[in-house]
Design a protein around this motif. Sequence first.
Motif, PDB file in Angstrom:
ATOM      1  N   MET A 125      -1.918   6.885   2.021  1.00  0.00           N
ATOM      2  CA  MET A 125      -1.705   5.508   2.469  1.00  0.00           C
ATOM      3  C   MET A 125      -2.586   5.163   3.656  1.00  0.00           C
ATOM      4  SD  MET A 125       1.721   3.821   4.168  1.00  0.00           S
ATOM      5  CE  MET A 125       1.347   4.601   5.758  1.00  0.00           C
ATOM      6  N   MET A 126      -2.605   6.054   4.654  1.00  0.00           N
ATOM      7  CA  MET A 126      -3.397   5.784   5.866  1.00  0.00           C
ATOM      8  C   MET A 126      -4.885   5.737   5.540  1.00  0.00           C
ATOM      9  SD  MET A 126      -1.219   5.309   8.312  1.00  0.00           S
ATOM     10  CE  MET A 126      -1.968   5.654   9.919  1.00  0.00           C
ATOM     11  N   ASN A 127      -5.342   6.595   4.632  1.00  0.00           N
ATOM     12  CA  ASN A 127      -6.742   6.556   4.232  1.00  0.00           C
ATOM     13  C   ASN A 127      -7.077   5.233   3.559  1.00  0.00           C
ATOM     14  OD1 ASN A 127      -7.280   9.125   5.212  1.00  0.00           O
ATOM     15  ND2 ASN A 127      -6.940  10.143   3.256  1.00  0.00           N
ATOM     16  N   GLU A 128      -6.176   4.745   2.696  1.00  0.00           N
ATOM     17  CA  GLU A 128      -6.426   3.463   2.039  1.00  0.00           C
ATOM     18  C   GLU A 128      -6.452   2.321   3.050  1.00  0.00           C
ATOM     19  OE1 GLU A 128      -4.591   0.514  -1.409  1.00  0.00           O
ATOM     20  OE2 GLU A 128      -4.014   2.630  -1.407  1.00  0.00           O
ATOM     21  N   MET A 129      -5.620   2.399   4.060  1.00  0.00           N
ATOM     22  CA  MET A 129      -5.590   1.366   5.104  1.00  0.00           C
ATOM     23  C   MET A 129      -6.776   1.478   6.059  1.00  0.00           C
ATOM     24  SD  MET A 129      -1.563   1.284   6.133  1.00  0.00           S
ATOM     25  CE  MET A 129      -0.308   0.607   5.046  1.00  0.00           C
ATOM     26  N   GLY A 130      -7.466   2.627   6.055  1.00  0.00           N
ATOM     27  CA  GLY A 130      -8.595   2.821   6.955  1.00  0.00           C
ATOM     28  C   GLY A 130      -8.194   3.080   8.387  1.00  0.00           C
ATOM     29  N   LEU A 131      -7.043   3.731   8.580  1.00  0.00           N
ATOM     30  CA  LEU A 131      -6.529   4.017   9.921  1.00  0.00           C
ATOM     31  C   LEU A 131      -6.622   5.509  10.228  1.00  0.00           C
ATOM     32  CD1 LEU A 131      -3.265   1.856   9.981  1.00  0.00           C
ATOM     33  CD2 LEU A 131      -5.548   1.209  10.789  1.00  0.00           C
ATOM     34  N   TYR A 161      13.352   9.401   1.445  1.00  0.00           N
ATOM     35  CA  TYR A 161      12.642   9.004   2.659  1.00  0.00           C
ATOM     36  C   TYR A 161      12.144   7.581   2.446  1.00  0.00           C
ATOM     37  CZ  TYR A 161      12.638  13.862   4.282  1.00  0.00           C
ATOM     38  OH  TYR A 161      13.018  15.115   4.710  1.00  0.00           O
ATOM     39  N   HIS A 162      12.671   6.643   3.207  1.00  0.00           N
ATOM     40  CA  HIS A 162      12.343   5.230   3.037  1.00  0.00           C
ATOM     41  C   HIS A 162      11.292   4.819   4.073  1.00  0.00           C
ATOM     42  CE1 HIS A 162      15.865   4.392   0.376  1.00  0.00           C
ATOM     43  NE2 HIS A 162      16.367   5.428   1.041  1.00  0.00           N
ATOM     44  N   PHE A 163      10.151   4.357   3.605  1.00  0.00           N
ATOM     45  CA  PHE A 163       9.098   3.870   4.498  1.00  0.00           C
ATOM     46  C   PHE A 163       9.460   2.470   4.987  1.00  0.00           C
ATOM     47  CE2 PHE A 163       5.408   1.143   5.072  1.00  0.00           C
ATOM     48  CZ  PHE A 163       4.630   1.873   5.971  1.00  0.00           C
ATOM     49  N   VAL A 214       0.839  -1.203   0.000  1.00  0.00           N
ATOM     50  CA  VAL A 214       0.000   0.000   0.000  1.00  0.00           C
ATOM     51  C   VAL A 214       0.873   1.252   0.000  1.00  0.00           C
ATOM     52  CG1 VAL A 214      -1.779   1.280   1.232  1.00  0.00           C
ATOM     53  CG2 VAL A 214      -1.907  -1.208   1.106  1.00  0.00           C
ATOM     54  N   ALA A 215       1.978   1.230   0.748  1.00  0.00           N
ATOM     55  CA  ALA A 215       2.889   2.374   0.771  1.00  0.00           C
ATOM     56  C   ALA A 215       3.443   2.646  -0.627  1.00  0.00           C
ATOM     57  CB  ALA A 215       4.023   2.119   1.748  1.00  0.00           C
ATOM     58  N   GLN A 216       3.861   1.598  -1.293  1.00  0.00           N
ATOM     59  CA  GLN A 216       4.406   1.751  -2.642  1.00  0.00           C
ATOM     60  C   GLN A 216       3.345   2.268  -3.611  1.00  0.00           C
ATOM     61  OE1 GLN A 216       5.808  -1.907  -4.616  1.00  0.00           O
ATOM     62  NE2 GLN A 216       7.729  -0.810  -4.985  1.00  0.00           N
ATOM     63  N   ARG A 217       2.121   1.781  -3.445  1.00  0.00           N
ATOM     64  CA  ARG A 217       1.023   2.219  -4.303  1.00  0.00           C
ATOM     65  C   ARG A 217       0.737   3.712  -4.114  1.00  0.00           C
ATOM     66  NH1 ARG A 217      -2.620  -2.338  -3.987  1.00  0.00           N
ATOM     67  NH2 ARG A 217      -3.600  -1.469  -2.122  1.00  0.00           N
ATOM     68  N   ASN A 218       1.112   4.237  -2.943  1.00  0.00           N
ATOM     69  CA  ASN A 218       0.888   5.652  -2.656  1.00  0.00           C
ATOM     70  C   ASN A 218       2.175   6.472  -2.759  1.00  0.00           C
ATOM     71  OD1 ASN A 218      -2.093   6.112  -1.707  1.00  0.00           O
ATOM     72  ND2 ASN A 218      -1.490   4.135  -0.840  1.00  0.00           N
ATOM     73  N   ASN A 219       3.048   6.018  -3.655  1.00  0.00           N
ATOM     74  CA  ASN A 219       4.231   6.775  -4.078  1.00  0.00           C
ATOM     75  C   ASN A 219       5.274   6.968  -2.988  1.00  0.00           C
ATOM     76  OD1 ASN A 219       3.104   7.219  -6.745  1.00  0.00           O
ATOM     77  ND2 ASN A 219       1.750   8.727  -5.774  1.00  0.00           N
ATOM     78  N   LEU A 220       5.309   6.068  -2.008  1.00  0.00           N
ATOM     79  CA  LEU A 220       6.357   6.091  -0.999  1.00  0.00           C
ATOM     80  C   LEU A 220       7.474   5.134  -1.403  1.00  0.00           C
ATOM     81  CD1 LEU A 220       3.994   6.063   2.078  1.00  0.00           C
ATOM     82  CD2 LEU A 220       5.568   7.918   1.525  1.00  0.00           C
ATOM     83  N   THR A 221       8.703   5.471  -1.047  1.00  0.00           N
ATOM     84  CA  THR A 221       9.848   4.615  -1.334  1.00  0.00           C
ATOM     85  C   THR A 221       9.927   3.506  -0.286  1.00  0.00           C
ATOM     86  OG1 THR A 221      11.063   6.449  -2.334  1.00  0.00           O
ATOM     87  CG2 THR A 221      12.358   4.558  -1.588  1.00  0.00           C
TER      88      THR A 221
END
Length: 318
Positions: free
Chosen positions: A259-265, A280-282, A129-136
Amino acid sequence: MILCITHSRDFYNIDIFFEYLASRNIPYFRLNSDRLNHLQKISVNENSFELTDELGNTIHSAAVKAVWHRKAWKISSPEELDQHYEKIFLGEYGSLRYNLMTVLEDVPWINPYENEKKVDGNKMYQLKVAQRNNLTVPKTIFSNDEEKITSFFYEYCQGKAIAKLHGVTAKTMTGENMISTTVIEEDSLEHLSDIAYCPMIFQPYIDKEYELRIVYVDGDFFTGKINNSENPDWRVAHADHFWSAYELPDTIKENLTSMMNEMGLYIGAIDMIKGRDGEYHFLEVNPQGEWGMLQKELGFPIAEKIADNLIKRINFHE
């Protein structure tokens, strides 16, 4: 009334939360998840529950307007219990606890229980999910296969990797009773023969400038930077490491929010590394992660922000 599900050894974060609710004249109830056992009287039906805790305080589900799922610990079993019966004891009380929680599924939660369980229990899902939301995100393998891990090491790790368990023995701020991240170098590969008995997560070692603990509360960010560049895990870093406030770039905030919205958190403690490569590495998000050190050392009003979010959603829900 706001119900807070925590555990019997929780303090500081939850104390601030309760003090703030009291200042707003909002009633609350503390439910210790590890004591949700023979010490409490619990009755659940399809629409409601009633519970009297170990101190004699009683709550009915009809009074609960919102839930903060602060911490869930393993249910304690009595010392005198026959060991052959313990599995049944824990299984049935675990089922009772889950049934109790689902009675409240229609009121506001931080975090919604099912969403939290999925995220907390699946690090590979987090990375996807992080990768899908453009995070490294780092290249990752979760495996018990010595040959696959060795191939991964030589293909992606440039002579240095980290290995960690999917979960830890305890999620603490100090590192006590916690299995930390381990550095793997080429001469360590010969010790992988027992990996079949304990699958682990492997990633390339990231040469870092510093680490970040980011507390996300429904679009708000409270970020602490720790001056730890040489230790693979800040939670076991020495006492001379300290926290300082940090401002994330807007693009990282936007990607994390997505990302957090997609996870529902609504809340999560996010770990990231600022690498010497400028990225910035997640690493991960822990829905129940620790943030008391940031509130205490940096003055971030995290407990108050959590309470305000629930109060706002109660008013909207009603």
